[in-house]
Design an enzyme around this catalytic site. Structure first.
Site, short mmCIF file in Angstrom:
data_model
loop_
_atom_site.label_atom_id
_atom_site.label_comp_id
_atom_site.label_asym_id
_atom_site.label_seq_id
_atom_site.Cartn_x
_atom_site.Cartn_y
_atom_site.Cartn_z
N HIS A 74 0.82 -1.22 0.00
CA HIS A 74 0.00 0.00 0.00
C HIS A 74 0.86 1.27 0.00
O HIS A 74 1.62 1.50 0.95
CB HIS A 74 -0.89 0.01 1.24
CG HIS A 74 -1.65 -1.26 1.44
ND1 HIS A 74 -2.74 -1.62 0.65
CD2 HIS A 74 -1.48 -2.29 2.31
CE1 HIS A 74 -3.21 -2.79 1.06
NE2 HIS A 74 -2.47 -3.22 2.05
N ASP A 257 0.30 -4.36 14.64
CA ASP A 257 -0.34 -3.88 13.40
C ASP A 257 -1.74 -4.48 13.25
O ASP A 257 -2.74 -3.77 13.14
CB ASP A 257 0.60 -4.30 12.27
CG ASP A 257 0.13 -4.08 10.87
OD1 ASP A 257 0.95 -3.73 10.03
OD2 ASP A 257 -1.06 -4.31 10.58
#
Ligand code: NAD
Ligand code: 3DD
Length: 511
Positions: A74, A257
């Protein structure tokens, strides 16, 4: 964006030639966008102590000199900081996003310009990514990042979800077998793009292109659960072409995360997309793994009434211990206002489920791929005229069912689908905050350094970084919180069977 080439030379409907030779392709390389991106990269670095520490530790040493890294992850501000850390450590880097909606265009622009460049005279790295790519554009971008200006390929891949790893493996497999399946044999639009790309590459570059590329790749580091799943599948099949480091299963990645990143970014996305009040609403989180746990915390943090669905009795029992109802979606789909899929599995929410949902139920996915919600089947109903698709704004769509009767005035009901079923925190918001990504990406840089140094010692395996490095990543992030770690005394170390320096847990320890 630069002008497109003549139609006949282009890849599918992208208007872009397969071998475009473009130095980069981003949405907007204006001075203002570069300025905005650079400012946010500078702010992010302060929140990414792990990456900053690695830049200081390796200052002037260039441990990644000679590394040619193709990244498929990303293209966000946080990824920009990762990229510029890799470059500072000596790597030659080319980049794409691993999702058509997750690019932050100012991050892409600033990464192309680089810390010492400008919009007019960029000195950064080649980035091929923009928010809102079509699937043909996405795969066109992936190919661009795999080919250096001299025609050579990468010697390392940094992957998130495994698309870059996939195209290299498939390309080589089809060269090996001598045939590429016909494009119309594809069972999805995504696979149609992949097959078309492979056919076009063969026509343009011959039938050894992927063999040569694969032979130069020494290894891959994989960011996420689903990508790691794909790697272990290849190990089982015996088809993995090069060593892989599983970054996801570093504790300082998945237990931070996947949990705390999603805790932060899920409701951020739902709020930005819908402005709906979450408090008091009934939410169903499908899956109670790491991402599911973070997603439940995210919604519960807004005082939603959260239930989960699970297949795994252990995860289900964990939910029960937290006072969370464990339900079957088939039996309760009409009860919920908000649905979030987090399973990494497919077909969790079907069209039949959607038909029974409350009017204006919000449906989203935070798993890596968009197959958790059966969007393809829903789009078929749109084509048949049974459902009307209305864009409220980019990545927010109302799907209005014509034939149900529990909508307003006894008419058809609607549901609101976010990011077209793609991961909502990056499609409708900006993903996890920098600090959380710092831990993930510190693991990524360590993995790339390890592969660059020692790939050939690994064989075609999937391995996790050693616990010493995992603990090092954690240490690098404690000062930011003013945390004061207790020093283990030698007698205590001996008593619990560890060394004073660590690691402090056995391999089988579950955090
Ligand atoms: P995980 O394996 O820890 O959790 C997935 C859970 O889903 C498991 O507990 C599994 O039992 C459950 N599950 C599987 N099939 C199910 C079904 N049919 N019904 C109900 N539950 C089911 O994986 P994870 O680390 O939580 O990752 C989940 C997904 O999220 C992966 O695709 C991963 O790549 C992705 N991910 C996304 C982000 C993001 O920022 N959007 C971040 C990290 C990971
Ligand atoms: N992911 C979430 N937020 C992100 C961000 N701000 N930048 C880059 C990637 C980001 C996805 C990660 O959680 C990735 O590690 C994953 O999907 O597992």
């Amino acid at each position: 964006m630069p002008a497109t080439a003549a139609k006949e030379e282009t890849f599918m409907d992208t208007g872009l030639p397969l071998s475009a030779g473009l130095p980069h392709r981003v949405a907007d390389l204006s001075a203002d966008t570069v300025r905005f991106g650079r400012k946010e990269l500078d702010l992010a670095l302060v929140e990414m102590p792990g990456l900053d520490s690695l830049r200081q530790e390796y200052a002037g040493k260039k441990p990644l000199a000679g590394a040619k890294i193709m990244g498929s992850l990303h293209m966000t501000i946080q990824t920009g900081v990762l990229i510029e850390t890799l470059v500072e450590l000596g790597a030659d880097v080319r980049w794409v996003s691993c999702n058509i909606f997750s690019t932050q265009d100012h991050a892409a622009a600033a990464t192309v310009a680089g810390p010492d460049g400008t919009a007019d005279a960029p000195k950064g790295i080649p980035v091929y990514a923009w928010k809102g790519e079509t699937l043909p554009e996405y795969w066109w971008c992936t190919l661009q990042a795999l080919i250096w200006p001299d025609g050579s390929g990468p010697n390392l891949i940094l992957d998130d979800g495994g698309d870059a790893t996939l195209i290299v493996h498939l390309g080589r497999e089809y060269e090996e077998s001598g045939t590429i399946p016909a494009v119309d044999t594809a069972d999805s639009e995504e696979f149609r793009c992949i097959l078309q790309l492979l056919h076009d590459v063969r026509a343009a570059k011959g039938d050894k292109f992927w063999h040569e590329m694969a032979s130069s790749i020494r290894g891959v580091s994989e960011e996420t659960t689903t990508g790691v799943h794909r790697l272990y599948e290849r190990v089982r099949e015996g088809s993995l072409l090069f060593p892989a480091i599983n970054v996801n299963d570093s504790v300082t990645k998945s237990k931070f995360d996947n949990i705390y990143g999603c805790r932060h970014s899920l409701v951020d996305a739902i709020m930005r997309a819908t402005d709906v009040l979450i408090a008091g609403k009934k939410a169903l989180v499908c899956g109670f793994g790491d991402v599911g746990k973070g997603s439940v915390q995210s919604l519960a943090g807004q005082s939603a009434r959260v239930s989960v669905s699970e297949i795994d009795p252990i995860c289900a029992l964990q939910a029960c211990m937290l006072g969370i109802d464990v339900v079957r979606i088939d039996e309760s789909v009409g009860d919920f206002d908000i649905f979030v899929t987090t399973t990494g599995n497919r077909s969790i929410i079907s069209v039949e489920h959607m038909k029974r949902m409350k009017h204006n139920a919000i449906v989203c996915n935070i798993g890596h791929f968009d197959n958790e919600i059966d969007i393809a089947d829903l789009e078929e109903l749109v084509k048949k005229g049974e459902v009307e698709k209305i864009e409220i704004k980019p990545q927010v769509h109302e799907f209005k069912f014509k034939n149900t009767t529990h909508g307003p005035n006894g008419g058809g009901h609607s549901i609101l689908i976010l990011a077209e079923g793609r991961l909502v925190n990056l499609g409708c918001a900006t993903g996890h905050p920098s600090f959380v990504m710092s831990a993930s990406f510190t693991n990524q840089v360590m993995a790339q350094i390890e592969l660059h140094k020692n790939a050939e010692t690994y064989g075609k395996t999937v391995t996790v970084l050693p616990k010493q490095l995992d603990e090092k990543v954690a240490r690098l992030h404690l000062d930011k919180f003013g945390a004061k770690l207790t020093e283990l005394r030698p007698d205590q170390a001996e008593y619990i069977g560890v060394t004073v320096e660590g690691p402090y847990k056995a391999e089988q320890y579950r955090y």
